[in-house]
Design an enzyme around this catalytic site. Structure first.
Site, PDB file in Angstrom:
ATOM      1  CE  LYS A 149       0.134   6.551   6.947  1.00  0.00           C
ATOM      2  NZ  LYS A 149      -1.313   6.698   6.772  1.00  0.00           N
ATOM      3  CG  PHE A 160      -1.940   1.136   1.144  1.00  0.00           C
ATOM      4  CD1 PHE A 160      -3.191   0.909   0.590  1.00  0.00           C
ATOM      5  CD2 PHE A 160      -1.634   2.419   1.582  1.00  0.00           C
ATOM      6  CE1 PHE A 160      -4.130   1.934   0.478  1.00  0.00           C
ATOM      7  CE2 PHE A 160      -2.569   3.451   1.468  1.00  0.00           C
ATOM      8  CZ  PHE A 160      -3.818   3.205   0.918  1.00  0.00           C
ATOM      9  CG  ASP A 166       5.891   4.289   1.218  1.00  0.00           C
ATOM     10  OD1 ASP A 166       6.004   5.178   2.068  1.00  0.00           O
ATOM     11  OD2 ASP A 166       4.829   4.063   0.599  1.00  0.00           O
TER      12      ASP A 166
HETATM   13  C1  LIG Z   1       3.235   3.144   3.298  1.00  0.00           C
HETATM   14  C2  LIG Z   1       2.306   4.199   2.821  1.00  0.00           C
HETATM   15  N1  LIG Z   1       2.622   4.926   1.752  1.00  0.00           N
HETATM   16  C3  LIG Z   1       1.815   5.893   1.281  1.00  0.00           C
HETATM   17  C4  LIG Z   1       0.606   6.152   1.895  1.00  0.00           C
HETATM   18  C5  LIG Z   1      -0.296   7.218   1.355  1.00  0.00           C
HETATM   19  O1  LIG Z   1      -0.315   8.300   2.193  1.00  0.00           O
HETATM   20  P1  LIG Z   1      -1.502   9.381   2.065  1.00  0.00           P
HETATM   21  O2  LIG Z   1      -2.744   8.722   2.539  1.00  0.00           O
HETATM   22  O3  LIG Z   1      -1.039  10.525   2.907  1.00  0.00           O
HETATM   23  O4  LIG Z   1      -1.564   9.747   0.617  1.00  0.00           O
HETATM   24  C6  LIG Z   1       0.229   5.428   3.015  1.00  0.00           C
HETATM   25  C7  LIG Z   1      -1.051   5.688   3.690  1.00  0.00           C
HETATM   26  O5  LIG Z   1      -1.517   4.983   4.536  1.00  0.00           O
HETATM   27  C8  LIG Z   1       1.099   4.420   3.489  1.00  0.00           C
HETATM   28  O6  LIG Z   1       0.783   3.683   4.563  1.00  0.00           O
END
Ligand SMILES: Cc1ncc(COP(=O)(O)O)c(C=O)c1O
Length: 459
Positions: A265, A151, A236
């Site tokens: 976040k 994700f 990520d």
């Molecule tokens: C690992 C990871 N990358 C990217 C995102 C996307 O972040 P956003 O919801 O701020 O776009 C998330 C969101 O939960 C995430 O957990």
């Protein structure tokens, strides 16, 4: 002019769900009502929320992981008040703002060696999108690999690296040449890399949807293979970074040295959306390769003073309160307490995690009566048992949790990193009580199962 947000809230608080049903996401508002999550929260502080009747709730969701320093942290509030009070010249755009430089400097200090070029965005998906663009520009290769169950956001480009078919369905076709590989399958990874047309392999060092932890050695070897074939290795860290797993970056657990790191976040302290894509100067500059291309990648609100101040304040709080270390020690205690329950309750299949990112996976019970109830629930909707547990934790213990993604029987805990022994005790005893109740088919955990199965079948 007498306009006050406090008065507006006071006058219209009771309408929050009806407004959403009418103007925003009707389906989500309906789902919240079905599982009795349609509370009216009026205050948040530290690890807790309070509703309009004065009830206190322990928040193990942390706004999907944005409140690592806890809600309403005084240093965050002070930083934001100061930026507003100083009338800073934010978003001039045709300058190089100080606070962005200072936050970039602080982030670079916390990165693996060589990662000292920072690009600021607004969200996690933005940061991933930037990472993918940087990787393409730096390698001049088209393809991207990602993991099953991954994700990385829900915009169109990040959906193309999403390993969950339930998220992709209805939005395809996505990006050609963006392909999934199975976690821990190094042979498949090498096969995909061999063509030397892959710009990047992107991983969450621990996956958020399901709290899946790679096998020992997998990430190191995957990184080595990427370097062998000229592919950039992206970690990520949007969810697992910022101390969540007991290290500032989760990839530190395996001594990884990624080419690109994404953060978001908690970087904004739960107040201001902000994200960062941090890489080597040579990779960053491949995008901004000459004067005419100095703004070829940009976002209007990037580097805004409120976001940069929130980032600086958050990093300072993490250091001052030693929250990264605290996440490691509190997480260990919590994991131990929850893992002990696994021995006593057959429906707990596994308790796993690092620091304060913990997943609890359930499995079918053996006893006949319970098994029939479980099968009925799972046939209606996979993961429904985990939803029953989430509901019981909320209803009977005022603890806010979530099912860790679509179609999985896994609950994820993402508490603020400030929790201590009191909260560990609360969480462990609440889980124990709920699992005891779950052993009784006529008990409260199963009480709403018929109604929920009906809703699940209706879609
Ligand atoms: C690992 C990871 N990358 C990217 C995102 C996307 O972040 P956003 O919801 O701020 O776009 C998330 C969101 O939960 C995430 O957990």
């Amino acid at each position: 002019m007498t306009w006050s947000i406090a008065q507006l809230i006071e006058g219209r608080q009771a309408e929050q769900y009806s407004l959403h049903r009418r103007y925003i996401n009707t389906t989500l508002a309906r789902a919240q009502a079905i599982i009795s999550f349609d509370k009216v929260y009026v205050r948040g502080q530290g690890a807790y929320l309070w509703d309009a009747d004065g009830h206190r709730y322990l928040d193990l969701l942390s706004g999907y992981g944005v409140f690592n320093v806890g809600r309403a942290h005084p240093i965050l509030k002070q930083a934001i008040h100061e930026v507003v009070a100083l009338d800073l010249p934010s978003l001039v755009k045709m300058d190089c703002p100080l606070l962005a430089g200072l936050l970039a400097e602080e982030l670079a200090k916390r990165m693996p060696p060589g990662l000292d070029a920072v690009f600021f965005d607004n969200s996690g998906a933005d940061a991933v999108d930037t990472a993918l663009k940087f990787a393409r520009a730096a390698t001049r290769r088209p393809r991207v690999l990602y993991l099953d169950h991954a994700f990385h956001g829900l915009t169109l480009s990040t959906l193309a690296v999403n390993g969950g078919p339930e998220f992709r369905k209805g939005f395809e076709p996505l990006m050609p040449g963006f392909d999934a590989v199975a976690m821990n399958d190094l042979a498949a990874l090498e096969k995909s890399l061999r063509g030397q047309d892959v710009a990047a392999f992107i991983v969450e060092p621990i996956q958020g949807k399901g709290v899946y932890i790679p096998a020992e050695g997998y990430l190191q070897e995957a990184q080595r293979l990427c370097h062998k074939y000229g592919t950039l290795f992206i970690c990520d860290e949007v969810q697992v970074g910022m101390g969540r797993t007991g290290r500032f970056l989760c990839c530190e657990h395996w001594g990884l040295e990624p080419d690109i790191v994404t953060l978001s976040k908690s970087l904004g302290g739960g107040y201001i959306p902000v994200s960062a894509t941090i890489t080597r100067r040579s990779i960053h500059d491949a995008t901004f390769s000459r004067l005419q291309r100095c703004q070829v990648h940009s976002t209007t609100f990037g580097q805004n003073d409120l976001a940069m101040a929130a980032g600086l304040a958050t990093l300072s709080v993490l250091d001052e309160e030693r929250l990264v270390e605290r996440a490691a020690t509190t997480g260990e205690k919590l994991l131990k307490r929850l893992a002990a329950l696994q021995e006593r309750y057959e429906m707990i299949a596994e308790v796993r995690g690092k620091g304060l990112m913990i997943g609890i996976e359930f499995r079918a019970p053996r006893s006949l009566g319970l098994r029939a109830a479980w099968t009925a629930a799972e046939t209606a909707q996979k993961g429904l048992f985990a939803q029953f547990v989430v509901m019981a934790l909320m209803r009977d213990h005022h603890i806010l949790t979530q099912v860790s993604g679509p179609d999985v029987n896994i609950i994820k805990l993402l508490p603020p990193l400030i929790i201590g022994d009191e909260e560990v005790e609360m969480i462990a005893s609440a889980f124990e009580a709920v699992m005891t109740d779950a052993m009784n088919i006529r008990g409260p955990v199963w009480a709403q199962s018929v109604q929920l199965i009906k809703h699940a079948l209706e879609g």
